[in-house]
Design a protein around this motif. Structure first.
Motif, PDB file in Angstrom:
ATOM      1  N   ASN A  10     -19.380   2.414   7.047  1.00 55.61           N
ATOM      2  CA  ASN A  10     -19.558   2.367   5.600  1.00 55.61           C
ATOM      3  C   ASN A  10     -18.609   3.363   4.939  1.00 55.61           C
ATOM      4  N   ARG A  11     -18.614   3.415   3.619  1.00 64.06           N
ATOM      5  CA  ARG A  11     -17.639   4.237   2.900  1.00 64.06           C
ATOM      6  C   ARG A  11     -17.827   5.739   3.150  1.00 64.06           C
ATOM      7  N   SER A  12     -19.021   6.160   3.538  1.00 62.66           N
ATOM      8  CA  SER A  12     -19.266   7.575   3.811  1.00 62.66           C
ATOM      9  C   SER A  12     -18.939   7.958   5.247  1.00 62.66           C
ATOM     10  N   GLY A  13     -18.530   6.998   6.066  1.00 64.46           N
ATOM     11  CA  GLY A  13     -18.148   7.302   7.434  1.00 64.46           C
ATOM     12  C   GLY A  13     -19.214   7.040   8.475  1.00 64.46           C
ATOM     13  N   LYS A  14     -20.363   6.507   8.084  1.00 70.27           N
ATOM     14  CA  LYS A  14     -21.431   6.205   9.041  1.00 70.27           C
ATOM     15  C   LYS A  14     -21.030   5.009   9.895  1.00 70.27           C
ATOM     16  N   VAL A  15     -21.161   5.160  11.212  1.00 68.71           N
ATOM     17  CA  VAL A  15     -20.774   4.102  12.139  1.00 68.71           C
ATOM     18  C   VAL A  15     -21.915   3.091  12.239  1.00 68.71           C
ATOM     19  N   LEU A  16     -21.634   1.831  11.868  1.00 65.77           N
ATOM     20  CA  LEU A  16     -22.619   0.761  11.978  1.00 65.77           C
ATOM     21  C   LEU A  16     -22.496   0.013  13.298  1.00 65.77           C
ATOM     22  N   LEU A  17     -21.259  -0.137  13.779  1.00 67.76           N
ATOM     23  CA  LEU A  17     -21.023  -0.893  15.008  1.00 67.76           C
ATOM     24  C   LEU A  17     -19.676  -0.447  15.571  1.00 67.76           C
ATOM     25  N   SER A  18     -19.612  -0.293  16.892  1.00 63.64           N
ATOM     26  CA  SER A  18     -18.354   0.104  17.523  1.00 63.64           C
ATOM     27  C   SER A  18     -18.296  -0.489  18.921  1.00 63.64           C
ATOM     28  N   ARG A  19     -17.142  -1.104  19.263  1.00 61.03           N
ATOM     29  CA  ARG A  19     -16.938  -1.717  20.568  1.00 61.03           C
ATOM     30  C   ARG A  19     -15.673  -1.124  21.182  1.00 61.03           C
ATOM     31  N   GLN A  20     -15.792  -0.528  22.384  1.00 64.96           N
ATOM     32  CA  GLN A  20     -14.670   0.094  23.070  1.00 64.96           C
ATOM     33  C   GLN A  20     -14.151  -0.854  24.155  1.00 64.96           C
ATOM     34  N   ARG A  87     -11.342  -9.428  10.474  1.00 59.09           N
ATOM     35  CA  ARG A  87     -11.860  -9.511   9.101  1.00 59.09           C
ATOM     36  C   ARG A  87     -12.378 -10.915   8.780  1.00 59.09           C
ATOM     37  N   LYS A  88     -11.725 -11.954   9.295  1.00 52.53           N
ATOM     38  CA  LYS A  88     -12.181 -13.327   9.058  1.00 52.53           C
ATOM     39  C   LYS A  88     -13.420 -13.658   9.885  1.00 52.53           C
ATOM     40  N   LEU A  89     -13.548 -13.057  11.066  1.00 50.28           N
ATOM     41  CA  LEU A  89     -14.662 -13.389  11.953  1.00 50.28           C
ATOM     42  C   LEU A  89     -15.994 -12.823  11.463  1.00 50.28           C
ATOM     43  N   ILE A  90     -15.978 -11.656  10.846  1.00 52.24           N
ATOM     44  CA  ILE A  90     -17.235 -10.972  10.507  1.00 52.24           C
ATOM     45  C   ILE A  90     -18.146 -11.825   9.637  1.00 52.24           C
ATOM     46  N   PRO A  91     -17.683 -12.445   8.522  1.00 47.82           N
ATOM     47  CA  PRO A  91     -18.609 -13.278   7.724  1.00 47.82           C
ATOM     48  C   PRO A  91     -19.158 -14.476   8.493  1.00 47.82           C
ATOM     49  N   GLU A  92     -18.441 -14.952   9.521  1.00 51.13           N
ATOM     50  CA  GLU A  92     -18.885 -16.129  10.261  1.00 51.13           C
ATOM     51  C   GLU A  92     -20.151 -15.865  11.064  1.00 51.13           C
ATOM     52  N   TYR A  93     -20.376 -14.598  11.450  1.00 46.76           N
ATOM     53  CA  TYR A  93     -21.493 -14.286  12.347  1.00 46.76           C
ATOM     54  C   TYR A  93     -22.627 -13.544  11.649  1.00 46.76           C
ATOM     55  N   TYR A  97     -26.418 -17.035   4.492  1.00 48.61           N
ATOM     56  CA  TYR A  97     -26.501 -16.625   3.084  1.00 48.61           C
ATOM     57  C   TYR A  97     -26.623 -15.108   2.911  1.00 48.61           C
ATOM     58  N   ALA A  98     -26.264 -14.325   3.932  1.00 48.66           N
ATOM     59  CA  ALA A  98     -26.365 -12.864   3.823  1.00 48.66           C
ATOM     60  C   ALA A  98     -25.110 -12.307   3.169  1.00 48.66           C
ATOM     61  N   SER A  99     -25.229 -11.102   2.614  1.00 50.03           N
ATOM     62  CA  SER A  99     -24.099 -10.419   2.005  1.00 50.03           C
ATOM     63  C   SER A  99     -23.500  -9.441   3.002  1.00 50.03           C
ATOM     64  N   LEU A 100     -22.295  -8.984   2.695  1.00 48.45           N
ATOM     65  CA  LEU A 100     -21.629  -8.016   3.560  1.00 48.45           C
ATOM     66  C   LEU A 100     -22.161  -6.625   3.251  1.00 48.45           C
ATOM     67  N   ASP A 101     -23.261  -6.253   3.874  1.00 51.94           N
ATOM     68  CA  ASP A 101     -23.833  -4.935   3.688  1.00 51.94           C
ATOM     69  C   ASP A 101     -24.294  -4.399   5.041  1.00 51.94           C
ATOM     70  N   GLU A 103     -27.288  -3.758   6.265  1.00 53.99           N
ATOM     71  CA  GLU A 103     -28.408  -4.462   6.880  1.00 53.99           C
ATOM     72  C   GLU A 103     -27.946  -5.720   7.608  1.00 53.99           C
ATOM     73  N   SER A 104     -27.048  -6.496   7.021  1.00 55.28           N
ATOM     74  CA  SER A 104     -26.565  -7.719   7.650  1.00 55.28           C
ATOM     75  C   SER A 104     -25.736  -7.414   8.901  1.00 55.28           C
ATOM     76  N   ILE A 105     -24.909  -6.354   8.850  1.00 58.34           N
ATOM     77  CA  ILE A 105     -24.103  -5.977  10.007  1.00 58.34           C
ATOM     78  C   ILE A 105     -24.996  -5.582  11.184  1.00 58.34           C
ATOM     79  N   LEU A 106     -26.024  -4.770  10.908  1.00 51.25           N
ATOM     80  CA  LEU A 106     -26.916  -4.341  11.976  1.00 51.25           C
ATOM     81  C   LEU A 106     -27.688  -5.517  12.560  1.00 51.25           C
ATOM     82  N   GLU A 107     -28.073  -6.477  11.709  1.00 52.35           N
ATOM     83  CA  GLU A 107     -28.822  -7.629  12.190  1.00 52.35           C
ATOM     84  C   GLU A 107     -27.964  -8.527  13.088  1.00 52.35           C
ATOM     85  N   ALA A 108     -26.669  -8.599  12.810  1.00 55.62           N
ATOM     86  CA  ALA A 108     -25.775  -9.481  13.579  1.00 55.62           C
ATOM     87  C   ALA A 108     -24.906  -8.707  14.565  1.00 55.62           C
ATOM     88  N   ALA A 109     -25.324  -7.503  14.955  1.00 56.66           N
ATOM     89  CA  ALA A 109     -24.490  -6.643  15.806  1.00 56.66           C
ATOM     90  C   ALA A 109     -24.175  -7.304  17.140  1.00 56.66           C
TER      91      ALA A 109
END
Length: 546
Positions: A10-20, A87-93, A97-101, A103-109
């Motif tokens: 997020n804009r404050s630097g909190k890591v929502l998802l990371s894949r190494q 960037r194109k893949l993220i909305p697909e998963y 009808y969810a928004s890019l926020d 909560e949606s990222i964590l739900e589709a991690a």
């Protein structure tokens, strides 16, 4: 090209998802990601920024950042192409009808990580795939699995039907046994009585029992059941089962005192309405039916076209009994439902009034440039069309306020405690909305207290002892009926026992000034008929003590 990690922050630097994609310690990757916000703020670059050891490639995604960390020797052009694909893949998963926020990222991690693995292999090398190929790879469709699931569902449905039929059979058997036991018990009591010294006429007359509806005849065999008389519909009080015994004096029924005692017990348990008006209207309504009625919504009277819009707003409010607002939020959605596939590819020309105080956001698949320039809602990929048969939230708006003049309904609750009783007076007053329907106000009562004595109210009221609340319903509140009050008395209790007061209502008037001017086809610009309605509901509307 070596990609170390793909992350979403997020804009404050909190890591929502990371894949190494290489061997790297958790402490090291967390250190790299924590340094990213400081580098972005101090750098003049827009797409990437470098340090002594790594390169950050990033792209804003509404309120989030998509960040790729690579080695400095990696091909930056290929890395930027990978960033655009991610960037194109993220909305697909994301959920439907969810928004890019966040909560949606964590739900589709889980789904996002699986998609990232199809783009970059272990070792950090890019695979030669596009969005469509990634979707096919992650879908992992199996005909055998589908067939197995269908067989499993069929067996489950069959088992449920067998269990249902068995339960109905057991219920019927149990009901028949209870009826036979009751009739046998009545027969035994009547047969064991002594009827010496009475005539046949007086005996036959005395054996008519209105309370139970049975008539017994015959002198030689006075235990036989002859007929069962019909009864008129009963009210809530006399619909309860009251056992009528045979008294000691001949055959006189001693049922009046017992019936009064049973009804009094039922009142204490909350099974009976304490309002005479409510008793006459509701009859034998059960508690479950009352609870369902609390959630009744106003049904739309608008004839829906094949393109239908609903502008719906939910209110979240918490204020104290003195009228000080703790939180007040209005969450609005413009919901589109298309029922004709030939009208799925459309553009919606909207009309926005004074919405400067609102935060307005479009769905991620809506063309933002088109919306910003002309307030027209259309898909970025018009060939896909809007979903048919499923409602879709295409526009959202939000408003927060702390001004009391903005709330739809003002509630004041005044518990006055004395040494012998507590008098509770609750009032409502219409404020910002011109008309509210199906208004329900729930006032909690201490469970240790007895049934409240209701002195009067505008509207209908009842006491639910199991939930421990006084339920107050007002069918409509408008300019002709803007105010009302309720007063009841209960045992001494502190004022905090009567909070929080919960309120629910619906209305056809909303806060956002939004409308639909026209709906036009994407290819031929032909104009389609549409229907439009507005709905205001309460998500949470609470009045607390402090």
């Amino acid at each position: 090209m070596t990609i170390i990690s793909i992350s979403i922050l997020n804009r404050s630097g909190k890591v929502l998802l990371s894949r190494q994609f290489v061997e790297i310690s958790r402490i090291r990757i967390e250190s790299l990601l924590s340094a990213f916000p400081r580098l972005v703020n101090s750098s003049k670059q827009h797409t990437y920024v470098e340090t002594e050891s790594v390169r950050y490639l990033y792209q804003p995604l509404e309120s989030l950042y998509v960040v790729i960390i690579t080695t400095r020797g990696s091909n930056v052009v290929e890395d930027l192409e990978t960033l655009r694909l991610i960037r194109k893949l993220i909305p697909e998963y994301l959920p439907l009808y969810a928004s890019l926020d966040e909560e949606s990222i964590l739900e589709a991690a889980f789904e996002l990580i699986a998609a990232f693995d199809e783009v970059v292999d272990w070792g950090g090398l890019r695979e030669n795939v596009d969005v469509q190929q990634v979707n096919v790879l992650t879908e992992m469709f199996s005909h055998e699995e589908k067939l197995a699931n269908m067989i499993k569902e069929s067996k489950m449905m069959e088992a449920k039907e067998v269990a249902k039929r068995r339960a109905e059979s057991l219920s019927r058997e149990k009901s028949e046994r209870e009826k036979l036991n009751k009739l046998g018990s009545d027969f035994g009591r009547l047969q064991g009585r002594s009827f010496g010294g009475i005539s046949a006429e007086s005996y036959q007359a005395s054996m008519t029992m209105p309370e139970t509806g049975f008539t017994f005849t015959g002198m030689s065999n006075y235990g036989n059941l002859d007929s069962k008389t019909s009864q008129p519909p009963m009210t809530v009080e006399n619909s309860k089962v009251v056992s009528a015994g045979i008294g000691g004096k001949g055959l006189s029924l001693a049922g009046s005192r017992k019936q009064d005692a049973v009804l009094e017990a039922l009142r204490k348990e909350g099974e009976l309405m304490t309002s005479p008006a409510a008793q006459s209207k509701m009859g034998s309504t059960s508690e479950e039916k009352q609870i369902r009625n609390l959630k009744t919504k106003v049904k739309s009277t608008i004839s829906q076209e094949s393109v239908h819009f609903v502008a719906q707003e939910d209110i979240v409010l918490e204020m104290n009994r003195d009228g000080v607002i703790h939180s007040f939020e209005i969450k609005g959605n413009l919901i589109l439902k298309v029922s004709d596939s030939t009208k799925a590819s459309v553009r919606i020309h909207t009309r926005l009034g004074d919405m400067q105080a609102f935060q307005v956001r479009t769905h991620p698949n809506i063309d933002k440039n088109l919306w910003t320039s002309s307030q027209v809602l259309g898909l970025r990929d018009a060939s896909r069309g809007f979903p048919v048969g499923s409602p879709l939230s295409i526009l959202r708006w939000r408003l927060t306020s702390s001004e009391e003049r903005m709330i739809p309904l003002s509630i004041n609750c005044w518990p006055a405690e004395s040494s012998t009783e507590t008098v509770v007076i609750i009032e409502y007053e219409l404020v910002a909305i011109r008309e509210l329907e199906n208004v329900f106000i729930h006032i909690p009562v201490p469970k240790s207290a007895s049934t409240p004595k209701l002195r009067g109210a505008d509207g209908e009221y009842s006491f639910n002892s199991r939930l421990g609340v006084v339920e107050w319903k007002v069918s409509i509140i408008d300019k002709n009926n803007p105010q009302g009050s309720l007063e009841f008395v209960t045992e001494p209790a502190p004022a905090t026992s009567f909070f929080p007061v919960e309120v629910s209502f619906v209305s056809n008037e909303i806060y956002g000034d939004i409308g639909i001017e026209s709906v036009r086809g994407y290819s031929d610009d032909s104009e389609y008929k549409f229907s439009f309605e507005k709905l205001l509901t309460t998500e949470r509307y609470s009045i607390v003590h402090d």
